[in-house]
Design an enzyme around this catalytic site. Structure first.
Site, PDB file in Angstrom:
ATOM      1  N   CYS A 144     -71.813  51.428  26.112  1.00  0.00           N
ATOM      2  CA  CYS A 144     -73.439  51.093  25.478  1.00  0.00           C
ATOM      3  C   CYS A 144     -74.154  50.770  26.730  1.00  0.00           C
ATOM      4  CB  CYS A 144     -72.873  49.598  24.677  1.00  0.00           C
ATOM      5  SG  CYS A 144     -74.386  49.078  23.776  1.00  0.00           S
ATOM      6  N   CYS A 175     -72.368  49.306  14.237  1.00  0.00           N
ATOM      7  CA  CYS A 175     -73.350  49.200  15.096  1.00  0.00           C
ATOM      8  C   CYS A 175     -74.584  49.452  13.905  1.00  0.00           C
ATOM      9  CB  CYS A 175     -73.422  50.069  16.158  1.00  0.00           C
ATOM     10  SG  CYS A 175     -74.984  49.677  17.148  1.00  0.00           S
ATOM     11  N   TYR A 187     -71.055  30.540  32.013  1.00  0.00           N
ATOM     12  CA  TYR A 187     -70.249  31.744  32.008  1.00  0.00           C
ATOM     13  C   TYR A 187     -69.302  32.038  32.891  1.00  0.00           C
ATOM     14  CZ  TYR A 187     -69.341  36.613  33.167  1.00  0.00           C
ATOM     15  OH  TYR A 187     -68.592  37.742  33.052  1.00  0.00           O
ATOM     16  N   GLU A 209     -65.474  36.935  39.585  1.00  0.00           N
ATOM     17  CA  GLU A 209     -66.437  36.678  38.890  1.00  0.00           C
ATOM     18  C   GLU A 209     -67.831  35.931  39.726  1.00  0.00           C
ATOM     19  OE1 GLU A 209     -67.199  37.333  35.883  1.00  0.00           O
ATOM     20  OE2 GLU A 209     -65.311  38.230  35.421  1.00  0.00           O
ATOM     21  N   ASP A 265     -72.223  38.080  29.641  1.00  0.00           N
ATOM     22  CA  ASP A 265     -73.301  38.690  30.749  1.00  0.00           C
ATOM     23  C   ASP A 265     -74.169  39.736  30.151  1.00  0.00           C
ATOM     24  OD1 ASP A 265     -71.648  40.743  30.132  1.00  0.00           O
ATOM     25  OD2 ASP A 265     -70.693  40.996  31.668  1.00  0.00           O
ATOM     26  N   CYS A 273     -73.470  56.840  22.082  1.00  0.00           N
ATOM     27  CA  CYS A 273     -72.969  56.059  20.779  1.00  0.00           C
ATOM     28  C   CYS A 273     -71.872  56.970  20.040  1.00  0.00           C
ATOM     29  CB  CYS A 273     -74.440  56.326  19.689  1.00  0.00           C
ATOM     30  SG  CYS A 273     -75.583  54.875  20.328  1.00  0.00           S
ATOM     31  N   CYS A 315     -68.633  55.726  20.850  1.00  0.00           N
ATOM     32  CA  CYS A 315     -68.416  54.380  21.018  1.00  0.00           C
ATOM     33  C   CYS A 315     -67.315  53.766  19.918  1.00  0.00           C
ATOM     34  CB  CYS A 315     -69.719  53.607  20.817  1.00  0.00           C
ATOM     35  SG  CYS A 315     -69.468  51.685  20.457  1.00  0.00           S
TER      36      CYS A 315
END
Length: 354
Positions: free
Chosen positions: A202, A218, A132, A49, A150, A209, A212
């Protein structure tokens, strides 16, 4: 605006997708292993991270492999020499991360017996761990229900809920949405799933899409606004700074290098002596040469972009005798120095000598 699917149904839909499509990453425990009881190593999650801040997965993989081969646990990293860690980090950028990496590893050893605390508030008290990173470690390493936000998750939230408030002003609203979606069941896998969704489906441009898992709920897809989101406040043009660096090579092949101050850009890294970097073009700042020599400007210049400015460096080069005494820095023999130990901007200057 419409919401077809209740909030409670979105995480299971995404987790089902993740169980099949999870990215294979060197620091990740695959979902089926995780469900079988295999828990991630908090050290590897933390290290990945920190490396991934402002850096792509493709770039981080090699650095992560080298770090974990050389320092396989937090105790080994805590005992490492600062210069060795900074050299290994060279080229990854944002060098304050490397300094905080060592501070954090040593704090974990000194204050927590070499084990990362499974507590969000305790993680926040460690050097270099912000909201975060604490949320990512809490959820991924310890399976605690903390929302991660993020860039990938921001984009997913903005599109799923058709949020048009520009970033960074939209962050609080996006966090509210991310918190509401974070489940109590498998929060670690969910955190990785929503990041994978943003990274692979995405995407910023041309989101897929049609495949997805959240295409039905969405709102932005239904409204035809997905490609416009998230909106961002226009950035101001970056200023251009100028400076000079001095590359001196002794007759035995040694190079004159200095360790930069701990604070500031490239702090603690090896570099070439040189001038300050200032927002002026003519005349270019030359500073004080580190030693008396027949300095010659090399053709071309170094161009490098930092977060807040562009940098243009003139490179002066000289060959000097064995008994030359510098005012700053020290000569480092060819066997003790590798260009790969340098941060990218300094390596670009070295490349001009070739």
């Amino acid at each position: 605006m419409r919401e077809k699917t209740s909030v409670s149904k979105l995480p299971p839909i995404l987790l089902e997708w993740y169980d099949t499509h999870a990215r294979a990453l060197p620091w990740r425990v695959p979902p089926h292993d995780r469900m079988a009881g295999v828990m991630p190593d908090p050290y590897r999650i933390w290290l990945s991270e920190v490396m991934l801040q402002q850096t792509t997965v493709a770039t981080v993989k090699d650095y992560f492999a080298r770090f974990t081969a050389r320092w396989p646990d937090v105790g080994a990293l805590a005992a490492a020499e600062d210069a060795d860690v900074m050299a290994e980090w060279a080229g990854l950028g944002y060098y304050a991360r490397a300094r905080n990496l060592l501070k954090c590893a040593r704090a974990v050893v000194a204050e927590h017996g070499g084990n990362f605390p499974a507590d969000h508030d305790a993680l926040l008290k460690l050097p270099g761990i912000g909201p975060y990173t604490a949320a990512a470690i809490s959820s991924i390493a310890f399976d605690l229900p903390h929302a991660v936000l993020d860039g990938n998750v921001e984009r997913v939230m903005a599109r799923v809920y058709d949020i048009h408030t520009p970033l960074p002003a939209a962050k609080p609203e996006l966090m509210v949405r991310a918190v509401a979606l974070t489940p109590q069941d498998r929060p670690g896998d969910y955190a990785q799933a929503v990041m994978d969704l943003g990274a692979t489906i995405c995407t910023p441009k041309s989101p897929a899409c049609g495949i997805c898992p959240w295409r039905e709920p969405c709102v932005a897809r239904a409204e035809g606004t997905a490609v416009l989101l998230p909106k961002k406040t226009p950035k101001k043009p970056k200023p251009i700074r100028h400076g000079t660096v001095y590359l001196a090579q002794r007759e035995d092949g040694a190079w004159l290098l200095e360790t930069r101050p701990d604070k500031g850009l490239l702090g603690g890294m090896l570099g070439w002596p040189g001038s300050d970097w200032v927002d002026t073009a003519e005349p270019r700042p030359e500073g004080t040469p580190p030693l008396a020599a027949d300095w010659q400007p090399l053709p071309g210049e170094v161009r490098h972009t930092f977060t807040h400015f562009h940098l243009m460096l003139t490179v002066q080069h000289a060959r000097v005798g064995h008994d030359t005494a510098p005012n700053v820095g020290e000569f480092i023999g060819q066997n003790q120095f590798s260009p790969s130990d340098l941060p990218t901007v300094m390596r670009k200057a070295f490349d001009l000598t070739r």
